[in-house]
Design a protein around this motif. Structure first.
Motif, PDB file in Angstrom:
ATOM      1  N   ASP A 162       0.814  -1.219   0.000  1.00 51.09           N
ATOM      2  CA  ASP A 162       0.000   0.000   0.000  1.00 51.09           C
ATOM      3  C   ASP A 162       0.842   1.261   0.000  1.00 51.09           C
ATOM      4  O   ASP A 162       0.499   2.247  -0.641  1.00 51.09           O
ATOM      5  N   ALA A 163       1.938   1.220   0.752  1.00 47.15           N
ATOM      6  CA  ALA A 163       2.600   2.489   1.038  1.00 47.15           C
ATOM      7  C   ALA A 163       3.981   2.162   1.578  1.00 47.15           C
ATOM      8  O   ALA A 163       4.674   1.286   1.060  1.00 47.15           O
ATOM      9  N   ASP A 165       4.289   0.753   4.341  1.00 46.30           N
ATOM     10  CA  ASP A 165       4.067  -0.484   5.102  1.00 46.30           C
ATOM     11  C   ASP A 165       3.857  -1.651   4.136  1.00 46.30           C
ATOM     12  O   ASP A 165       3.869  -1.484   2.920  1.00 46.30           O
ATOM     13  N   GLY A 322      -3.330   0.153   9.098  1.00 44.03           N
ATOM     14  CA  GLY A 322      -4.189   1.195   8.498  1.00 44.03           C
ATOM     15  C   GLY A 322      -5.653   0.799   8.499  1.00 44.03           C
ATOM     16  O   GLY A 322      -6.005  -0.351   8.214  1.00 44.03           O
ATOM     17  N   TYR A 324      -8.418   2.788   7.019  1.00 45.06           N
ATOM     18  CA  TYR A 324      -9.226   3.200   5.880  1.00 45.06           C
ATOM     19  C   TYR A 324     -10.711   3.030   6.197  1.00 45.06           C
ATOM     20  O   TYR A 324     -11.471   2.464   5.414  1.00 45.06           O
ATOM     21  N   TRP A 365      -9.276   8.624  -1.154  1.00 43.58           N
ATOM     22  CA  TRP A 365      -9.684   7.241  -0.852  1.00 43.58           C
ATOM     23  C   TRP A 365     -11.057   7.188  -0.190  1.00 43.58           C
ATOM     24  O   TRP A 365     -11.787   6.210  -0.325  1.00 43.58           O
ATOM     25  N   TRP A 428      -3.077  15.017   5.176  1.00 43.00           N
ATOM     26  CA  TRP A 428      -2.170  13.858   5.068  1.00 43.00           C
ATOM     27  C   TRP A 428      -2.240  13.383   3.602  1.00 43.00           C
ATOM     28  O   TRP A 428      -3.319  13.024   3.124  1.00 43.00           O
ATOM     29  N   GLU A 538       5.692   9.791   3.917  1.00 39.46           N
ATOM     30  CA  GLU A 538       5.453   8.410   3.478  1.00 39.46           C
ATOM     31  C   GLU A 538       5.146   8.437   1.977  1.00 39.46           C
ATOM     32  O   GLU A 538       4.908   9.502   1.396  1.00 39.46           O
ATOM     33  N   TRP A 543      -1.395   7.962  -3.835  1.00 42.50           N
ATOM     34  CA  TRP A 543      -0.793   9.251  -4.200  1.00 42.50           C
ATOM     35  C   TRP A 543      -0.026   9.076  -5.506  1.00 42.50           C
ATOM     36  O   TRP A 543      -0.016   9.962  -6.355  1.00 42.50           O
TER      37      TRP A 543
HETATM   38  O1  9MR Z   1      -3.764   8.194   3.514  1.00 44.20           O
HETATM   39  C1  9MR Z   1      -4.321   7.924   4.781  1.00 44.20           C
HETATM   40  C2  9MR Z   1      -4.733   9.226   5.424  1.00 44.20           C
HETATM   41  O2  9MR Z   1      -5.765   9.838   4.682  1.00 44.20           O
HETATM   42  C3  9MR Z   1      -5.184   8.978   6.850  1.00 44.20           C
HETATM   43  O3  9MR Z   1      -5.434  10.225   7.469  1.00 44.20           O
HETATM   44  C4  9MR Z   1      -4.107   8.208   7.599  1.00 44.20           C
HETATM   45  C5  9MR Z   1      -4.481   7.905   9.048  1.00 44.20           C
HETATM   46  O4  9MR Z   1      -5.542   7.026   9.100  1.00 44.20           O
HETATM   47  O5  9MR Z   1      -3.828   6.989   6.929  1.00 44.20           O
HETATM   48  C6  9MR Z   1      -3.334   7.165   5.642  1.00 44.20           C
HETATM   49  O6  9MR Z   1      -3.147   5.926   5.065  1.00 44.20           O
HETATM   50  C7  9MR Z   1      -2.106   5.114   5.555  1.00 44.20           C
HETATM   51  C8  9MR Z   1      -2.720   3.757   5.838  1.00 44.20           C
HETATM   52  O7  9MR Z   1      -3.595   3.869   6.925  1.00 44.20           O
HETATM   53  C9  9MR Z   1      -1.674   2.670   6.083  1.00 44.20           C
HETATM   54  N1  9MR Z   1      -0.696   2.624   5.038  1.00 44.20           N
HETATM   55  C10 9MR Z   1      -0.030   3.919   4.850  1.00 44.20           C
HETATM   56  C11 9MR Z   1      -1.051   4.961   4.454  1.00 44.20           C
HETATM   57  C12 9MR Z   1      -0.382   6.280   4.095  1.00 44.20           C
HETATM   58  O8  9MR Z   1       0.153   6.942   5.197  1.00 44.20           O
END
Ligand code: 9MR
Length: 560
Positions: A162-163, A165, A322, A324, A365, A428, A538, A543
């Motif tokens: 995903d990112a 992680d 995460g 979501y 998202w 974020w 991150e 993105w």
């Molecule tokens: O992109 C997400 C952001 O909008 C939220 O505010 C944040 C906190 O819940 O989480 C971000 O998504 C993360 C996800 O939960 C786990 N993998 C990394 C993502 C990017 O930081």
């Protein structure tokens, strides 16, 4: 002797199109009125201009002036010089100035692939062993059903991390895939010729579609074949440490089905049906079937929200990755209904499309309603049963937003970009806001052919590449001042290497939820290039996808 490089000259660090806008922002520099553009080749002055009047930031006490050399058309490599002060980084003026970036933006997804080794011939210095086979994933207690009780072993390999992680989340894959499939639908000929050097390059489908397929196959495996519902995510219980993928071996689970995940899945599969029809008809049909099954599940389960905290009170092990989580799935329903309608032309979906309240909402998202409207507009000429008055209203809402974006950039914004009309843009993942604004403007450009919309989309790409309040190009390896220490485990676990190239970081976020050391709390400056900063530094697929759309889109239209 060479002039000092001034970081206060902010510009797209790659450069400009010969026939496109060319602007640099000069920040906080008193007493300078004129600028020069000097050729790298022979140090000759090729352009002279005056800086614009000053504009103030609405977030800080910075003032900026614009150096506009848009009417310069010579190609080559240049610097912008402020006499007696210093100069900018070297930049190009080139008819395909974003071609390499387009490749890098797509290749970023290849580097996120799981369940495979990355070979040196594709990954260069970032080659690595295989990891996360995900062929022995456990059904978490929250996802248990009669046919698949807790602890049942499932196989759901492939997909992208995903990112920073190592987990995979259907909701975030949803908008990511929708955006990448839209790259193909909007720019098919450019996408077909863009080779990115992946194992499948040279087969009979475009690299873009090969790459998307890697994640599509995983998504298909996330649908419960017994009832059509889709698991919210495939994850470890806790985040893994700062290690390479193959060293991250904790047990993985599929967790709770949710309505948001199931509707996002339905939308992606309906769109994939269209895109893969010409290349892989069997797969395309399977996607449509999966979409219809998912839709039916969501009809029966209209509000199964993913609430991680509540879930953790009932089920073990606790899951803290995460979330979501989204409390409103009306926009997910709208997106799925639109995609299913466009793909099947079945009126049963038409009645689920939101036509009473069509206020513009930038895709993200959690907010995917406009992903569906974009698809309706994309196919408007073929949707003869769709009420034309409603189609016109959807179009007018989008164009009104585009006019608003353009006038903000033109009249108010200190960098003359769309990004930053409001402190709320700096959430974020704010760089994805800039990219998604660019996509909205490209949709408006398609509908009107008004050049200003394309220029403003390009202005936001310039923002991402350096014409901004921090002076960073927010993309690893592209530009002069780029993130060196992104919150990305495969990059962070090998700190002696440069970070993997082509990744866009989240960007300024005054929320600072990571508690790291930032130099500034100011909305558009709240960014720190430190592994610690998962809230500003991150990387993430949702993105990278709009960034890829914007870069490829601009390059397809202007360069190509
Ligand atoms: O992109 C997400 C952001 O909008 C939220 O505010 C944040 C906190 O819940 O989480 C971000 O998504 C993360 C996800 O939960 C786990 N993998 C990394 C993502 C990017 O930081």
């Amino acid at each position: 002797q060479p002039l000092e490089v001034l970081e206060s000259i902010r510009l797209n660090q790659l450069g400009f199109y010969p026939d496109g806008a060319k602007k640099a922002a000069v920040v906080d520099m008193d007493g300078v009125e004129t600028f020069l553009v000097v050729s790298d080749k022979d140090n000759r002055v090729v352009y002279r201009g005056n800086l614009s009047d000053q504009r103030s930031s609405s977030f800080s006490d910075r003032v900026t002036r614009i150096a506009d050399f848009s009417d310069m058309t010579a190609t080559g490599h240049f610097r912008l010089v402020l006499p007696d002060r210093g100069q900018s980084y070297s930049f190009a003026i080139d008819p395909s100035v974003h071609e390499d970036l387009s490749k890098g933006a797509l290749k970023a997804f290849y580097f996120q692939r799981m369940s495979t080794e990355l070979l040196p011939e594709h990954a260069g210095e970032w080659a690595r062993p295989t990891a996360h086979p995900d062929d022995r994933v456990k059904v978490h207690a929250s996802a248990a059903s009669a046919e698949r009780p807790e602890g049942t072993i499932l196989s759901a390999p492939k997909g992208w991390y995903d990112a920073g992680d190592y987990n995979k989340y259907i909701v975030n894959s949803g908008i990511t895939m929708g955006t990448l499939l839209a790259v193909y639908e909007d720019f098919p000929s450019f996408a077909k010729k863009l080779g990115i050097g992946i194992p499948e390059s040279g087969n009979d489908i475009p690299d873009l579609l090969d790459e998307i397929l890697w994640n599509l196959e995983w998504m298909l495996a996330m649908q419960d074949p017994y009832d059509g519902g889709v698991y919210h995510k495939l994850t470890t219980a806790k985040f893994e440490g700062r290690v390479m993928p193959h060293q991250a071996t904790s047990q993985r689970y599929v967790v709770a089905k949710s309505t948001a995940a199931t509707l996002d899945f339905a939308a992606v599969m309906a769109q994939a049906y269209r895109v893969y029809q010409d290349f892989m008809p069997d797969l395309a049909n399977r996607c449509l079937e999966a979409a219809l099954k998912a839709w039916d599940w969501a009809e029966k389960h209209p509000d199964v929200l993913y609430r991680q905290n509540e879930m953790n009170e009932r089920y073990k092990p606790e899951v803290t990755t995460g979330a979501y989580g989204d409390n409103d799935v009306a926009d997910e329903r709208n997106w799925a209904a639109c995609e299913l309608y466009v793909s099947t032309r079945d009126n049963r979906f038409l009645s689920h499309i939101e036509l009473d309240n069509i206020a513009f909402e930038l895709p993200g998202w959690r907010t995917v309603g406009w992903m569906g409207y974009y698809s309706l507009l994309r196919f408007r000429d073929q949707l003869s049963d769709f009420p034309q008055g409603d189609m016109d209203r959807i179009q007018e809402v989008l164009l009104k937003q585009a006019r608003h974006y353009a006038s903000h950039a033109r009249e108010e914004n200190p960098y003359q970009v769309v990004m930053g009309q409001d402190a709320k843009d700096f959430v974020w993942g704010s760089n994805s806001v800039a990219a998604n604004q660019g996509i909205a403007l490209i949709q408006a450009y398609f509908l009107t052919e008004e050049k200003e919309y394309l220029d403003m989309a390009l202005a936001n790409l310039d923002y991402i590449m350096g014409r901004n309040a921090t002076g960073y190009s927010y993309v690893t390896g592209y530009g002069h001042k780029t993130p060196r220490d992104p919150h990305h485990r495969p990059s962070g676990a090998e700190p002696d290497k440069a970070p993997i190239r082509g990744l866009i970081v989240g960007g300024p976020n005054p929320g600072q939820q990571d508690g790291c050391d930032y130099e500034s709390k100011i909305a558009d400056e709240s960014y720190v290039d430190d592994y610690c900063s998962y809230a500003s530094n991150e990387i993430a697929i949702n993105w990278s996808a709009p960034f890829a759309y914007l870069t490829l889109g601009v390059e397809a239209i202007k360069g190509g």
